[in-house]
Design an enzyme around this catalytic site. Structure first.
Site, PDB file in Angstrom:
ATOM      1  N   ASP A 150     145.808  -4.614  26.431  1.00  0.00           N
ATOM      2  CA  ASP A 150     146.332  -5.607  25.489  1.00  0.00           C
ATOM      3  C   ASP A 150     145.234  -6.433  24.824  1.00  0.00           C
ATOM      4  O   ASP A 150     144.062  -6.394  25.233  1.00  0.00           O
ATOM      5  CB  ASP A 150     147.331  -6.541  26.189  1.00  0.00           C
ATOM      6  CG  ASP A 150     146.935  -6.855  27.634  1.00  0.00           C
ATOM      7  OD1 ASP A 150     145.724  -6.865  27.926  1.00  0.00           O
ATOM      8  OD2 ASP A 150     147.830  -7.077  28.461  1.00  0.00           O
ATOM      9  N   ASN A 198     155.379 -13.576  36.891  1.00  0.00           N
ATOM     10  CA  ASN A 198     156.776 -13.198  36.606  1.00  0.00           C
ATOM     11  C   ASN A 198     156.978 -11.678  36.674  1.00  0.00           C
ATOM     12  O   ASN A 198     158.009 -11.170  36.255  1.00  0.00           O
ATOM     13  CB  ASN A 198     157.197 -13.726  35.226  1.00  0.00           C
ATOM     14  CG  ASN A 198     156.333 -13.167  34.098  1.00  0.00           C
ATOM     15  OD1 ASN A 198     155.504 -12.290  34.322  1.00  0.00           O
ATOM     16  ND2 ASN A 198     156.537 -13.660  32.888  1.00  0.00           N
ATOM     17  N   HIS A 234     155.111  -9.371  35.114  1.00  0.00           N
ATOM     18  CA  HIS A 234     154.732  -8.578  33.939  1.00  0.00           C
ATOM     19  C   HIS A 234     153.567  -7.640  34.244  1.00  0.00           C
ATOM     20  O   HIS A 234     152.735  -7.918  35.108  1.00  0.00           O
ATOM     21  CB  HIS A 234     154.466  -9.454  32.707  1.00  0.00           C
ATOM     22  CG  HIS A 234     153.196 -10.261  32.729  1.00  0.00           C
ATOM     23  ND1 HIS A 234     153.142 -11.549  32.257  1.00  0.00           N
ATOM     24  CD2 HIS A 234     151.931  -9.975  33.141  1.00  0.00           C
ATOM     25  CE1 HIS A 234     151.901 -11.997  32.376  1.00  0.00           C
ATOM     26  NE2 HIS A 234     151.156 -11.070  32.914  1.00  0.00           N
ATOM     27  N   GLU A 241     156.709  -8.642  29.273  1.00  0.00           N
ATOM     28  CA  GLU A 241     157.372  -9.741  29.968  1.00  0.00           C
ATOM     29  C   GLU A 241     158.745  -9.286  30.469  1.00  0.00           C
ATOM     30  O   GLU A 241     159.247  -8.236  30.047  1.00  0.00           O
ATOM     31  CB  GLU A 241     157.526 -10.920  29.000  1.00  0.00           C
ATOM     32  CG  GLU A 241     156.199 -11.460  28.443  1.00  0.00           C
ATOM     33  CD  GLU A 241     155.404 -12.308  29.434  1.00  0.00           C
ATOM     34  OE1 GLU A 241     155.538 -12.095  30.658  1.00  0.00           O
ATOM     35  OE2 GLU A 241     154.638 -13.170  28.987  1.00  0.00           O
TER      36      GLU A 241
END
Ligand code: F6R
Length: 235
Positions: A62, A128, A130, A135
């Protein structure tokens, strides 16, 4: 699924190096790479090793939208600093954060991934759950997309920026479908703040609410976990 438990991230980096060496021996040529704090000790171990990547290809997960490769906060700069300066690859690909045409950039990056199937993919994990910047709620078959970062991710990333307002709100990220195409995957996690995500990833239901849980379906996945990150696992 193989779980390697380590004392700390230094030992984790050594275990990751052993896996990289094994992959190179088996002919791995395309490496999927991650940024953030998790892979730091792995990159240190790679830099200190005798591994040579000058004929290999790297593809990063990313990049922040809006940051150029020269920006010191870009993931490109991170990779140069932590790995490429000492261990250059033949070609290193990252999304171009300055391309304002998201569709064009994402299609371009997906083509690069399709043309260079990843042999060995390194991953961290968000608090979380990811992976990449996929996400919770991201599709399991997704390709590279422009993703709006959640509050939890923005807060976690704020530590790398002088002001919270400077944290980019969007990233271009490889999709989960593309991550799952890698022949072998290594996810590293260190520290208590990853324990919940690791428990749900390994022992919970496979659900888009915990993106990394899809790794339960991958045929060849390793986890390197320190005691804290593994502390909520039942076994
Ligand atoms: C980074 C990436 C993210 C990070 C995750 C954990 O390229 O894809 O999924 O791996 O946000 O970040 P750290 O390692 O900083 O806790």
């Amino acid at each position: 699924m193989k779980i390697i438990r380590v004392k700390d991230e230094i030992e984790g980096g050594q275990e990751a190096l052993a896996l990289f060496k094994d992959q190179v021996k088996q002919g791995a040529h395309v490496f999927g790479l991650a940024t953030g704090s998790t892979p730091n000790t792995t990159y240190q171990a790679l830099c200190q090793s005798d591994l040579d990547f000058s004929e290999a290809i790297s593809i990063n997960l990313d990049e922040y939208v809006g940051l150029s490769h020269n920006d010191p906060q870009s993931y490109y700069s991170y990779m140069v600093e932590h790995l490429f300066k000492q261990k250059p690859f033949k070609h290193s690909y990252l999304p171009d954060g300055t391309n304002e045409d998201a569709d064009e950039e994402c299609q371009r990056y997906s083509r690069i991934i399709a043309q260079n199937p990843v042999d060995f993919q390194l991953l961290g994990i968000g608090r979380n759950g990811h992976i990449g910047f996929n996400e919770p709620g991201s599709p399991f078959d997704g390709t590279t997309r422009k993703i709006k970062l959640t509050e939890s991710t923005l807060n976690a990333n704020a530590r790398f920026f002088a002001n919270e307002a400077d944290v980019p709100r969007y990233a271009y990220s490889m999709g989960i479908g593309e991550i799952m195409q890698a022949k072998t995957i290594l996810l590293e996690a260190y520290g208590m703040n990853k324990a919940d995500a690791i428990q749900k990833t390994i022992e919970g239901p496979v659900t888009p609410n915990v993106p990394a849980s899809i790794l339960q379906k991958h045929p060849n996945v390793y986890f390197i976990l320190d005691e804290e990150a593994a502390s909520k696992l039942s076994k």
